[in-house]
Design an enzyme around this catalytic site. Sequence first.
Site, mmCIF file in Angstrom:
data_model
loop_
_atom_site.group_PDB
_atom_site.id
_atom_site.type_symbol
_atom_site.label_atom_id
_atom_site.label_comp_id
_atom_site.label_asym_id
_atom_site.label_seq_id
_atom_site.Cartn_x
_atom_site.Cartn_y
_atom_site.Cartn_z
ATOM 1 N N ASP A 1 0.765 -1.181 0.132
ATOM 2 C CA ASP A 1 0.288 -0.235 0.098
ATOM 3 C C ASP A 1 0.992 1.417 -0.017
ATOM 4 O O ASP A 1 2.047 1.191 0.116
ATOM 5 C CB ASP A 1 -1.036 0.046 1.145
ATOM 6 N N HIS B 1 -7.615 -4.366 9.835
ATOM 7 C CA HIS B 1 -7.338 -4.335 8.409
ATOM 8 C C HIS B 1 -6.159 -4.916 8.077
ATOM 9 O O HIS B 1 -5.236 -5.211 8.934
ATOM 10 C CB HIS B 1 -7.272 -2.849 8.296
ATOM 11 N N GLU C 1 -9.848 -1.178 5.290
ATOM 12 C CA GLU C 1 -10.414 -1.070 6.349
ATOM 13 C C GLU C 1 -11.819 -1.556 6.650
ATOM 14 O O GLU C 1 -12.370 -2.266 5.609
ATOM 15 C CB GLU C 1 -10.730 0.592 6.375
HETATM 16 C C1 F6R Z 1 1.298 -1.637 6.224
HETATM 17 C C2 F6R Z 1 -0.009 -2.173 6.160
HETATM 18 C C3 F6R Z 1 -0.843 -2.003 7.329
HETATM 19 C C4 F6R Z 1 -0.132 -2.469 8.618
HETATM 20 C C5 F6R Z 1 -0.833 -2.263 9.940
HETATM 21 C C6 F6R Z 1 -0.110 -2.897 11.219
HETATM 22 O O1 F6R Z 1 1.824 -1.894 4.917
HETATM 23 O O2 F6R Z 1 -0.561 -2.366 5.332
HETATM 24 O O3 F6R Z 1 -1.809 -3.009 7.219
HETATM 25 O O4 F6R Z 1 0.718 -3.652 8.458
HETATM 26 O O5 F6R Z 1 -1.340 -1.000 10.131
HETATM 27 O O6 F6R Z 1 0.745 -1.745 11.566
HETATM 28 P P1 F6R Z 1 1.829 -2.257 12.629
HETATM 29 O O7 F6R Z 1 2.914 -3.349 12.083
HETATM 30 O O8 F6R Z 1 2.518 -0.736 12.472
HETATM 31 O O9 F6R Z 1 1.225 -2.041 13.914
#
Ligand code: F6R
Length: 260
Positions: free
Chosen positions: A67, A138, A143
């Site tokens: 993303d 997500h 979302e």
């Molecule tokens: C990142 C992504 C998000 C994260 C998620 C968890 O490329 O696609 O889905 O994996 O928001 O974020 P962290 O690992 O920072 O808790």
Amino acid sequence: MEVVILADHQAIGAVAADAVESLITRKPTAVLGLATGSSPLPVYDELARRHAHDGLQFAQAHGFALDEYVGLPPGHPESYREVIRREFTSRIDIRPENVHGPDGSAEDIPGACLSYEEAIRTAGGIDLQLLGVGTDGHIGFNEPGSSLASRTRIKTLIEQTRRDNARFFDSIDDVPHHVVTQGLGTIMDARHVVLIATGAQKACAVHDFVEGPVAAVCAASILQLHPHATILIDEAAASKLKLADYYRYTFDNKPVWQGL
Ligand code: F6R
């Protein structure tokens, strides 16, 4: 779905790196799906270490980011293209031209999304997709309410996600409202998905997507339908799972030949 409960993020990083190493060793041209955020960092650290010390090669591999934020100027330190370069690809020998990301600054966002899907297909599809999970369930930036069949497209971040990601910016006001993300259908096409979640703040999301119903309100629950999904979590993230003991027993008694 295989749930593996490990002691800490280092153990998780090592197990996920084993999966990547085993793939890249048997298929040097492997296509890796790359997540950003905190969860995959131990994997990137371990792979960079194996590259530097054990000669693990990525020279023929390809990478596709999950993303990207919409509206950050190219080269912004928190753009996901830049994060992936800094945290992973600049530390290994993957060719920069083989690393791709959705274009969040394209004038024609729908056209750029179609091109991204096409680029993944042309590369042969994603062999191993690394994922984190948001506190709202997500994956990518799909979302709650995302179509379970969605492809790469623009999404609006929920306020909770903007709050969660504010730690990477000077202020929450700097966190973009829009993103371009691989869809749930795109993620489901990956041959193997490896999701990492650590910490108590992920325990509800992990319970919901692993043991709750498959529903768009918890996007990660679509992984229950994936033929090869590996969920690597620490004890804190596992703390709300009803079947935690069974997952531990299963992993501890797994035939070695099965691998991950
Ligand atoms: C990142 C992504 C998000 C994260 C998620 C968890 O490329 O696609 O889905 O994996 O928001 O974020 P962290 O690992 O920072 O808790």
